[in-house]
Write a protein that holds these residues in place. Sequence first.
Motif, PDB file in Angstrom:
ATOM      1  N   ARG A 256       0.815  -1.219   0.000  1.00  0.00           N
ATOM      2  CA  ARG A 256       0.000   0.000   0.000  1.00  0.00           C
ATOM      3  C   ARG A 256       0.845   1.264   0.000  1.00  0.00           C
ATOM      4  O   ARG A 256       0.401   2.314  -0.474  1.00  0.00           O
ATOM      5  N   SER A 257       2.050   1.168   0.580  1.00  0.00           N
ATOM      6  CA  SER A 257       2.891   2.346   0.731  1.00  0.00           C
ATOM      7  C   SER A 257       4.348   1.919   0.804  1.00  0.00           C
ATOM      8  O   SER A 257       4.662   0.726   0.883  1.00  0.00           O
TER       9      SER A 257
ATOM     10  N   GLU B 203       6.038  -0.452  -9.997  1.00  0.00           N
ATOM     11  CA  GLU B 203       5.064   0.647  -9.975  1.00  0.00           C
ATOM     12  C   GLU B 203       4.280   0.746 -11.281  1.00  0.00           C
ATOM     13  O   GLU B 203       3.386   1.570 -11.406  1.00  0.00           O
TER      14      GLU B 203
ATOM     15  N   HIS C 100       2.750  -2.466  -6.408  1.00  0.00           N
ATOM     16  CA  HIS C 100       1.892  -1.474  -5.754  1.00  0.00           C
ATOM     17  C   HIS C 100       0.426  -1.879  -5.906  1.00  0.00           C
ATOM     18  O   HIS C 100       0.021  -2.439  -6.930  1.00  0.00           O
ATOM     19  N   GLU C 101      -0.341  -1.562  -4.904  1.00  0.00           N
ATOM     20  CA  GLU C 101      -1.755  -1.937  -4.856  1.00  0.00           C
ATOM     21  C   GLU C 101      -2.524  -1.475  -6.089  1.00  0.00           C
ATOM     22  O   GLU C 101      -3.429  -2.178  -6.573  1.00  0.00           O
ATOM     23  N   ARG C 102      -2.171  -0.334  -6.636  1.00  0.00           N
ATOM     24  CA  ARG C 102      -2.928   0.189  -7.781  1.00  0.00           C
ATOM     25  C   ARG C 102      -2.752  -0.653  -9.050  1.00  0.00           C
ATOM     26  O   ARG C 102      -3.477  -0.460 -10.030  1.00  0.00           O
ATOM     27  N   LEU C 103      -1.779  -1.600  -9.048  1.00  0.00           N
ATOM     28  CA  LEU C 103      -1.536  -2.428 -10.221  1.00  0.00           C
ATOM     29  C   LEU C 103      -2.338  -3.725 -10.200  1.00  0.00           C
ATOM     30  O   LEU C 103      -2.227  -4.531 -11.133  1.00  0.00           O
ATOM     31  N   ARG C 104      -3.151  -3.922  -9.158  1.00  0.00           N
ATOM     32  CA  ARG C 104      -3.827  -5.204  -9.008  1.00  0.00           C
ATOM     33  C   ARG C 104      -4.663  -5.565 -10.246  1.00  0.00           C
ATOM     34  O   ARG C 104      -4.576  -6.674 -10.769  1.00  0.00           O
ATOM     35  N   SER C 105      -5.487  -4.635 -10.703  1.00  0.00           N
ATOM     36  CA  SER C 105      -6.349  -4.939 -11.853  1.00  0.00           C
ATOM     37  C   SER C 105      -5.523  -5.137 -13.124  1.00  0.00           C
ATOM     38  O   SER C 105      -5.812  -6.015 -13.945  1.00  0.00           O
TER      39      SER C 105
END
Length: 590
Positions: free
Chosen positions: A455-456, A540, A567-572
């Motif tokens: 997450r960070s 990232e 990073h969490e935003r890459l999950r999809s």
Amino acid sequence: MIPPQVAADAPRGERQLFSKLRDDPMTRDWLVLHSFDIRRHVVRAEGEADMLIIAPGLGVLCIEVKGCNVVREGGLWKYSYDPPKTTTVGPFRQASQAAHSIRQYLSHKDPSLGSILFHSAVLFTEIDFADKSLEWEPWQIIGRTDFFRQPISTVVTRALEAAHSQCRARRPIPTWYGNQSRPTARQLESMLRLLRPDFEYIASTRNNVELAEEAIRRFTEEQFDALDHLEDNRRVIFKGPAGTGKTFLAIEAARRAVLDGRSVALLCFNGLLGAWLRRETAAIRDEAEERSIPFFTGNLSGLMRQVAGADVPATADSRFWEIELPERAVETLLDDSRETPTFDLLLVDEAQDLLSDPFLDVMELLLSGGLASGRWAMFGDFERQAIYADNRANTGLERLQSRTADSISTYRLRINCRNATRIAEAVTITCGLSPGYSRILSTTDSADVEPVFYRSTTHQAEVLLATIAKLLKSFAPAEIVVLSMRSDASSCVSRLDREQDSWQFNSYREMPEGGASVRYASVHAFKGLEAPAIVLTDIEGVDDEQAKALLYVGMSRARVRLHVFMHERLRSGYDAMVDAGLKAALKRNH
């Protein structure tokens, strides 16, 4: 073929026989045991059979291979090995005693095998042996001409049928000889279980790691057949994805060339890979120095600096390394008044990163005969690993071909001999490797490769330390490498204390050979290298081709264990990549 590959240092004649037996379509249902140690020899304390061939419907033939000149003088057999060998036991008696020893052992273990025909022959790969004697039958001789001009199945069948005819012609016919003298497929399986049974011992996790490391070189030996292609072709491009043994093939090609008395340059782009290659080829370099053979291993930049006598300016940028330094090296190489190196064989590892025109100009002048007429081999992954410059791999091949009038042979490598199965599968699916590996040799157990989504920056650091703590239960610190998609200075590790409780972080550049350190490096710097355990951090982005190429390079460095931090935003985006990779894999399989 048991085992399925022959050792790289096996005599040339044995390797040639191995290849012909393996590749002949008429030997498909035969069983061949090679380099077979005999601990219950009928005459000596122990012995060896070079090649034991069990052919269903024919019989068993034990072949002794002699790949040298042969002299018999005063009853002594003399072989022109290095060093020369003299013995009272000739090759025909060696083969015959080996065959009798194996037959005696099998008959004792399984009496039903006692009626099978066992006989022997001698293969001379370098000469056409034609001497006649009461000590051997003419059909027991396999000379050079027959060996190279006829299918090996024909040669072996002829020898065994001649042995059957001899048994039938004897008076009286041997009591053991009859309708059961030709082995069945079931008897073949029985002989295999008795002579070379499979077994498995379950070891601790640590032992599994050590066994996997030892297996890397054995697996790579299966690729050495590719080097026979290099012997027959002066200019070869070896294409293969990560993990197919390209670097070890390049090293083996260098070793063979030095043994043949040829000067060699083994080059790469990456500085860390160049340093590793220098360590790995130390014994070859010693051999070359002893024989006064020019030999260079390392990255091309180092050789160009050596040739040009150039210092690296403090402000050196990509232009210096990729344009100015090559130009200065070319000027020096063209200067007739200066003594500059030339090599009989040029080997280039990770070649996809060295095919720009300035680099090719330097290689043109370093190689005796130039790129069009000289002897060279390029080893590269021209599909996914060109991460130093856009499109360098594709356009580089075109440049290379234009310089050689297309007089290039291509050899494709598709067998993965580096990664544990689950790692190889993860690389194939996640990175959309197409075509994928034809085979994965390693059977080493490895955990599934599932990314950890942080997450960070703080969360990633916590997960990294926890992951290393778990890895240290099975791996030594030096076997663990943390790779970052960023530079060392901005990586996840750079935010952590170097000194931990019982170990420390160190840059791979500072401690390339390990110690009590978990090492770290960027994916760029580590390209071409590998480690038992890899933790890939600071991912990232996975959208553009450069990011995908870096991910592919980073993941494929792991031999036994792989952990991936995204990073969490890459999950999809990651899920979409995996879905696309799975669909592509299913399409290939169908």
